[in-house]
Design a protein around this motif. Structure first.
Motif, PDB file in Angstrom:
ATOM      1  N   MET A  18      47.758  40.078  34.092  1.00  0.00           N
ATOM      2  CA  MET A  18      48.211  39.202  35.176  1.00  0.00           C
ATOM      3  C   MET A  18      49.750  39.242  35.265  1.00  0.00           C
ATOM      4  N   TYR A  22      53.484  39.997  38.449  1.00  0.00           N
ATOM      5  CA  TYR A  22      54.632  39.148  38.781  1.00  0.00           C
ATOM      6  C   TYR A  22      55.959  39.869  38.556  1.00  0.00           C
ATOM      7  N   PHE A  75      50.134  27.129  36.148  1.00  0.00           N
ATOM      8  CA  PHE A  75      50.103  27.406  37.592  1.00  0.00           C
ATOM      9  C   PHE A  75      49.079  28.497  37.901  1.00  0.00           C
ATOM     10  N   ASP A  76      48.975  29.464  36.977  1.00  0.00           N
ATOM     11  CA  ASP A  76      47.958  30.516  37.162  1.00  0.00           C
ATOM     12  C   ASP A  76      46.561  29.907  37.166  1.00  0.00           C
ATOM     13  N   GLU A  79      45.972  27.873  40.245  1.00  0.00           N
ATOM     14  CA  GLU A  79      45.730  28.713  41.431  1.00  0.00           C
ATOM     15  C   GLU A  79      44.356  29.375  41.344  1.00  0.00           C
ATOM     16  N   GLU A  80      43.984  29.784  40.151  1.00  0.00           N
ATOM     17  CA  GLU A  80      42.640  30.352  39.964  1.00  0.00           C
ATOM     18  C   GLU A  80      41.579  29.321  40.338  1.00  0.00           C
ATOM     19  N   HIS A  83      41.110  29.093  43.920  1.00  0.00           N
ATOM     20  CA  HIS A  83      40.369  30.245  44.440  1.00  0.00           C
ATOM     21  C   HIS A  83      38.948  30.305  43.868  1.00  0.00           C
ATOM     22  N   VAL A  85      38.042  30.729  40.850  1.00  0.00           N
ATOM     23  CA  VAL A  85      37.875  31.692  39.755  1.00  0.00           C
ATOM     24  C   VAL A  85      37.464  30.993  38.456  1.00  0.00           C
TER      25      VAL A  85
ATOM     26  N   PRO B  88      33.364  34.031  47.574  1.00  0.00           N
ATOM     27  CA  PRO B  88      33.812  34.997  46.567  1.00  0.00           C
ATOM     28  C   PRO B  88      34.875  34.407  45.645  1.00  0.00           C
ATOM     29  N   LYS B  89      34.665  34.613  44.350  1.00  0.00           N
ATOM     30  CA  LYS B  89      35.598  34.055  43.356  1.00  0.00           C
ATOM     31  C   LYS B  89      36.554  35.158  42.917  1.00  0.00           C
ATOM     32  N   LEU B  90      37.523  35.438  43.751  1.00  0.00           N
ATOM     33  CA  LEU B  90      38.463  36.519  43.475  1.00  0.00           C
ATOM     34  C   LEU B  90      39.871  35.952  43.474  1.00  0.00           C
ATOM     35  N   TYR B  91      40.624  36.292  42.446  1.00  0.00           N
ATOM     36  CA  TYR B  91      42.014  35.856  42.424  1.00  0.00           C
ATOM     37  C   TYR B  91      42.805  36.775  43.349  1.00  0.00           C
ATOM     38  N   TRP B  92      43.632  36.212  44.196  1.00  0.00           N
ATOM     39  CA  TRP B  92      44.190  36.933  45.342  1.00  0.00           C
ATOM     40  C   TRP B  92      45.003  38.165  44.985  1.00  0.00           C
ATOM     41  N   ILE B  93      45.595  38.194  43.798  1.00  0.00           N
ATOM     42  CA  ILE B  93      46.465  39.334  43.480  1.00  0.00           C
ATOM     43  C   ILE B  93      45.712  40.496  42.845  1.00  0.00           C
ATOM     44  N   HIS B  94      44.451  40.306  42.499  1.00  0.00           N
ATOM     45  CA  HIS B  94      43.702  41.371  41.837  1.00  0.00           C
ATOM     46  C   HIS B  94      43.023  42.289  42.854  1.00  0.00           C
TER      47      HIS B  94
END
Lengths: 253, 317
Positions: A18, A22, A75-76, A79-80, A83, A85, B88-94
């Motif tokens: 990850m 950045y 923060f990661d 944010e996950e 989304h 995740v 969908p469970k996807l992290y945006w940067i991947h």
């Protein structure tokens, strides 16, 4: 079938990867660090009475940078979570304790990696007098970054709200850095600030790092390492317990 | 489907605060069957699946996945389960490749084999070209494919798909349906949550109709349709007069609910049309009735949903 160790390595690897996303953030952070040392640190060293303050400041601000980078995992995770995740991670065939320990280790390790250029800069600037004391001090830095990552995970697991996490991390940042010996020795603090700063892991990490660099230090290296170890263990344990309680079968939302 | 139980759900209940999302659900899902949860948005499908996946803890009740209960042995349960989430469970940067490669490794693939299986699934889902785009650059349909791809890589013993084909184009839907069937044929038990009638009808061995957190009906699509009294309609056009005795004999079939004669057209409302049709046609021919055409109409699962809930699934009300 994957073992616990395999899964731990995969969770750590995921957080380390990850970091590669950045690049711009890291470059800006390093730039900020260099500017802070060569402009602010140098200028302020002419104002203060402490001798060799620029080196004192450089070591301190490296510890502060390591701290804030370790906290960034909050923060990661936040944010996950936004989304979705986190739900995905919770559905995987990975033991939840392995997941949180892996994230704390991954968060800690990546903080060390992310702050490697500032660390090298400080080592070159101050010089290495004894490699063994430096290695000993480095263990303290690792413990600090694992513990801070555990604290960050704990905070984000409990609050589950981006805004609240922002506010709390900002508040912690304001106190934890100022009530430590990152920027100034305890001898110059009012007594009640000084008393609080003894409990602060940033104080122990700063003093241990200065000791490792051969700079004047206010702490006992063994006691400081013990405090940092206790901090890391307690933060990781609290993180595991809260994460399990809040996440195991509780979902993110 | 071999009849052994893969999932046993006992009084499974979930409250969000005071809101009752899932209300004492009881059911069994057999090994290697495709089991559909059919219901509108907000019916409790996803909450039920999240409890089975151990992401949510039940407020009451329990469920057993291959003998392990979701409360007491969540780690064991997750060894059997893979879930493709509704969103969908996807992290945006991947990128899809990164996401799926990591997933493959978590699920036990190593080294070159992990890369191989990821590339195969990406190709199967027409995603290979997009494998290095970041998640935020993908269309909704592409993101959904990445989510589903996780399960085709994992091949779990219990594969859970939550609305797998929403946002997917028609040809993509057919491809995914074929892949889901193939996954079952390879040995997986499938749970499919959907609000698409056609999807539930063609894929599911059995369907549970879920509405307001409760199971309103459960059975094979055929069984459910047959539970609607007179749900099937047999329309017969004839060219010669229809003797009254024929009508009496048709009405005597136990599956027949109602018979309507309109000019040269006969409408028979019945159940189990496939059993009755040959007998009715034979009867007409025996009595010398000249049959011009025969048209058969089955009820849809929407009719079934209406029958059990008093609401139309299409409207979600």
């Amino acid at each position: 079938m994957r073992t616990f160790i395999d899964h731990l390595v995969l969770v750590v690897e995921r957080d380390l990867r990850m970091l590669l996303q950045y690049k711009l953030f890291l470059v800006l952070r390093w730039l900020w660090f260099f500017m802070q040392v060569v402009i602010f640190g140098l200028a302020i060293s002419y104002l203060v009475v402490v001798s060799d303050y620029i080196n004192y400041y450089a070591a301190g601000i490296y510890v502060a940078t390591l701290y804030s980078t370790s906290m960034f995992i909050a923060f990661d995770i936040q944010e996950e979570a936004e989304h979705g995740v986190v739900d995905y991670l919770l559905s995987l065939p990975i033991n939840r304790r392995v997941l949180i320990v892996g994230r704390a280790i991954g968060g800690g390790l990546r903080s060390i990696l992310a702050t490697l250029p500032p660390l090298i800069f400080v080592l070159i600037m101050i010089g290495v007098r004894d490699i063994l004391t430096l290695l000993y001090a480095s263990i303290g830095l690792l413990l600090l970054s694992f513990g801070m990552a555990g604290l960050a995970i704990t905070i984000v697991s409990v609050l589950k709200s981006g805004d609240k996490v922002d506010i709390l991390l900002g508040a912690i940042d304001a106190f934890i850095i100022r009530l430590s010996t990152v920027f100034y020795p305890r001898a110059f603090m009012p007594p009640y600030y000084s008393a609080i700063s003894v409990l602060n892991p940033l104080t122990h990490a700063s003093e241990l790092f200065r000791w490792g660099l051969g700079l004047p230090s206010e702490g006992d290296p063994i006691f400081s390492l013990f405090i940092l170890l206790a901090f890391m263990l307690s933060m990781t344990t609290v993180g595991i317990l809260l994460y399990e309680r809040r996440m195991e079968g509780g979902g993110w939302t | 489907m071999d009849g052994s139980v893969a999932v046993r759900v006992i009084d499974l209940t979930k409250y969000y605060g005071k809101f009752l999302a899932v209300d004492h659900i009881n059911l069994e899902i057999y090994d290697r069957e495709i089991f559909g949860f059919l219901g509108p948005n907000g019916a409790g499908k996803t909450t039920t699946l999240l409890m089975l996946t151990t992401v949510l803890r039940p407020s009451e009740g329990n469920a057993y996945i291959y003998g392990y209960d979701i409360k007491g042995h969540p780690d064991k349960v997750r060894q059997f389960i893979g879930m493709a989430f509704q969103d969908p469970k996807l992290y945006w940067i991947h990128t899809p490749y990164e996401i799926l490669l990591w997933h493959a490794k978590v699920c036990g693939y190593r080294g070159a084999k992990a890369k191989e299986v990821v590339e195969d699934v990406l190709k199967s889902l027409d995603m290979f070209e997009a494998r290095k785009k970041r998640a935020f650059e993908l269309s909704g349909g592409m993101r959904k494919r990445v989510e589903i791809a996780k399960i085709f890589i994992q091949k779990p013993r219990l594969a859970i798909f939550d609305e797998p084909t929403t946002q997917i184009d028609v040809s993509g839907k057919h491809k995914i349906w074929d892949m889901i069937k193939a996954l079952r044929d390879e040995g997986s038990t499938i749970i499919l949550a959907t609000n698409e009638l056609y999807e539930a009808d063609i894929l599911s061995d059995r369907v549970a109709i879920i509405y307001r957190g409760r199971i309103a009906a459960l059975g094979t699509p055929r069984e459910l349709k047959d539970t609607i009294p007179g749900g099937d309609v047999l329309e017969i056009e004839f060219a010669s007069p229809l003797p009254n005795s024929v009508l009496v004999d048709i009405e005597a079939f136990k599956q027949v609910q109602r018979v309507v004669v309109e000019d040269s057209r006969l409408e028979i409302y019945l159940n189990e049309v496939e059993k009755v049709l040959p007998r009715v046609v034979s009867l007409l021919i025996e009595r010398g009735v000249s049959v011009k055409s025969v048209h058969m109409r089955e009820p849809s699962l929407d009719d079934v949903f209406m029958h059990y809930t008093g609401a139309r699934l299409r409207e979600g009300e």
